[in-house]
Design a protein around this motif. Structure first.
Motif, short mmCIF file in Angstrom:
data_model
loop_
_atom_site.label_atom_id
_atom_site.label_comp_id
_atom_site.label_asym_id
_atom_site.label_seq_id
_atom_site.Cartn_x
_atom_site.Cartn_y
_atom_site.Cartn_z
N GLN A 202 9.44 3.73 -7.31
CA GLN A 202 8.15 3.47 -7.97
C GLN A 202 7.01 3.91 -7.06
OE1 GLN A 202 7.74 -0.58 -9.38
NE2 GLN A 202 9.62 -0.48 -10.59
N TYR A 203 7.09 3.57 -5.77
CA TYR A 203 6.04 4.01 -4.84
C TYR A 203 6.05 5.52 -4.65
CZ TYR A 203 4.47 -0.66 -3.57
OH TYR A 203 3.93 -1.92 -3.60
N ASP B 153 2.81 -5.62 -6.44
CA ASP B 153 3.19 -4.77 -5.31
C ASP B 153 4.10 -5.51 -4.36
OD1 ASP B 153 1.75 -2.19 -5.66
OD2 ASP B 153 0.02 -3.53 -5.78
N ALA B 154 4.87 -4.74 -3.58
CA ALA B 154 5.78 -5.34 -2.60
C ALA B 154 4.97 -5.92 -1.45
CB ALA B 154 6.75 -4.28 -2.07
N GLY B 155 5.16 -7.17 -1.19
CA GLY B 155 4.43 -7.85 -0.13
C GLY B 155 4.19 -9.30 -0.50
N ARG B 156 3.48 -9.97 0.36
CA ARG B 156 3.25 -11.39 0.07
C ARG B 156 2.12 -11.54 -0.93
NH1 ARG B 156 0.69 -12.75 5.65
NH2 ARG B 156 -1.47 -12.65 5.02
N ILE B 157 2.26 -12.53 -1.77
CA ILE B 157 1.30 -12.74 -2.84
C ILE B 157 0.10 -13.56 -2.37
CG2 ILE B 157 0.98 -13.79 -5.12
CD1 ILE B 157 3.82 -13.01 -5.77
N SER B 158 0.30 -14.45 -1.39
CA SER B 158 -0.82 -15.30 -0.95
C SER B 158 -1.89 -14.45 -0.29
CB SER B 158 -0.31 -16.37 0.01
OG SER B 158 0.23 -15.77 1.17
N GLU B 159 -3.11 -14.91 -0.38
CA GLU B 159 -4.22 -14.18 0.23
C GLU B 159 -4.53 -14.77 1.59
OE1 GLU B 159 -7.46 -13.99 -2.51
OE2 GLU B 159 -6.34 -12.76 -3.91
N PRO B 160 -4.94 -14.00 2.56
CA PRO B 160 -5.16 -12.56 2.42
C PRO B 160 -3.86 -11.79 2.45
CG PRO B 160 -5.64 -13.24 4.67
CD PRO B 160 -5.30 -14.48 3.90
N GLN B 161 -3.79 -10.78 1.60
CA GLN B 161 -2.63 -9.89 1.58
C GLN B 161 -2.88 -8.75 2.57
OE1 GLN B 161 -2.69 -9.30 -2.82
NE2 GLN B 161 -0.49 -9.20 -2.54
N SER C 109 3.16 -2.45 2.69
CA SER C 109 4.09 -2.21 3.78
C SER C 109 4.52 -0.74 3.82
CB SER C 109 5.32 -3.10 3.61
OG SER C 109 6.34 -2.70 4.49
N LYS C 110 4.52 -0.16 5.00
CA LYS C 110 5.02 1.21 5.16
C LYS C 110 6.50 1.28 4.82
CE LYS C 110 1.73 2.76 8.62
NZ LYS C 110 1.52 3.21 9.98
N ASN C 111 7.21 0.17 4.96
CA ASN C 111 8.64 0.16 4.62
C ASN C 111 8.86 0.50 3.16
OD1 ASN C 111 9.29 -0.62 7.24
ND2 ASN C 111 9.25 -2.80 6.73
N ALA D 237 6.10 1.58 0.88
CA ALA D 237 5.14 2.55 0.35
C ALA D 237 4.91 3.72 1.30
CB ALA D 237 3.84 1.83 0.04
N LYS D 238 5.94 4.15 1.99
CA LYS D 238 5.82 5.24 2.98
C LYS D 238 5.17 6.48 2.37
CE LYS D 238 8.52 7.90 6.29
NZ LYS D 238 9.85 8.18 6.83
N ALA D 239 5.53 6.82 1.15
CA ALA D 239 4.98 8.01 0.51
C ALA D 239 3.46 7.92 0.33
CB ALA D 239 5.67 8.25 -0.83
N LEU D 240 2.95 6.73 0.04
CA LEU D 240 1.50 6.57 -0.10
C LEU D 240 0.80 6.78 1.23
CD1 LEU D 240 1.29 3.47 -2.48
CD2 LEU D 240 0.80 5.86 -3.04
N TYR D 241 1.42 6.33 2.31
CA TYR D 241 0.84 6.52 3.64
C TYR D 241 0.81 8.00 4.02
CZ TYR D 241 0.43 1.58 4.77
OH TYR D 241 0.05 0.26 4.79
#
Length: 166
Positions: free
Chosen positions: A110-111, A135-143, A147-149, A151-155
């Motif tokens: 997906q990423y 998105d993959a990651g923690r939902i609580s704020e602050p987010q 994660s590069k793990n 979403a590496k392609a986005l980075y």
């Protein structure tokens, strides 16, 4: 911020008037010497069967100046920022039976697909990406930023700026 006028008694405030202060404009309004636009997207949900691929492709063609009337192309030429305010992907396991609504069942894919789509945005436009609850990651704020793990392609996008939320 509000202001109150009135009286007090026995640990109670009796308000006669509520004032909502405004910041007066004093002096000259500051503006950029160049007109620029920001486009805000959210809940794109790449990977979902409900992802609006044709509409997104049309949006990309507009940003590239390939579609629209003269006025719309002029505006597109002045876009300096595309802000993705969460939910770039649909995610996996966000709610029961979600897999039935997914076109892409793997979060990494997906990423990758989101990065492929966003890579079509002209590189002179900054793409600001913030995480959302899908998105993959923690939902609580602050987010934190994505994660590069996952979403590496986005980075790897040269014009991407990864931010947290808020």
């Amino acid at each position: 911020v509000i202001g109150l006028t009135g009286s007090t008694g026995n640990n109670v405030v009796f308000a006669n008037n509520i004032v909502i202060p405004d910041i007066p404009l004093t002096g000259e309004l500051k503006k950029s010497p160049e007109e620029a636009y920001a486009v805000v997207l959210s809940c794109v949900h790449v990977g979902s069967k409900l992802f609006l691929k044709e509409s997104f492709d049309k949006f990309i063609r507009w940003l590239r100046g390939e579609t629209g009337n003269d006025e719309q192309r002029e505006i597109a030429s002045k876009v300096g920022y595309v802000i993705v305010a969460g939910d770039i992907i649909d995610g996996v396991g966000i709610y029961p039976n979600q897999e039935k609504e997914l076109e892409i069942l793997d979060i990494y894919e997906q990423y990758n697909e989101a990065a492929r789509l966003l890579s079509q945005i002209p590189q002179n436009i900054a793409v600001i990406i913030c995480p959302g609850n899908h998105d993959a990651g923690r939902i609580s704020e602050p987010q934190p930023p994505l994660s590069k793990n996952y979403a590496k392609a986005l980075y790897g996008l040269p014009n991407a700026i990864m931010l947290g939320n808020p």
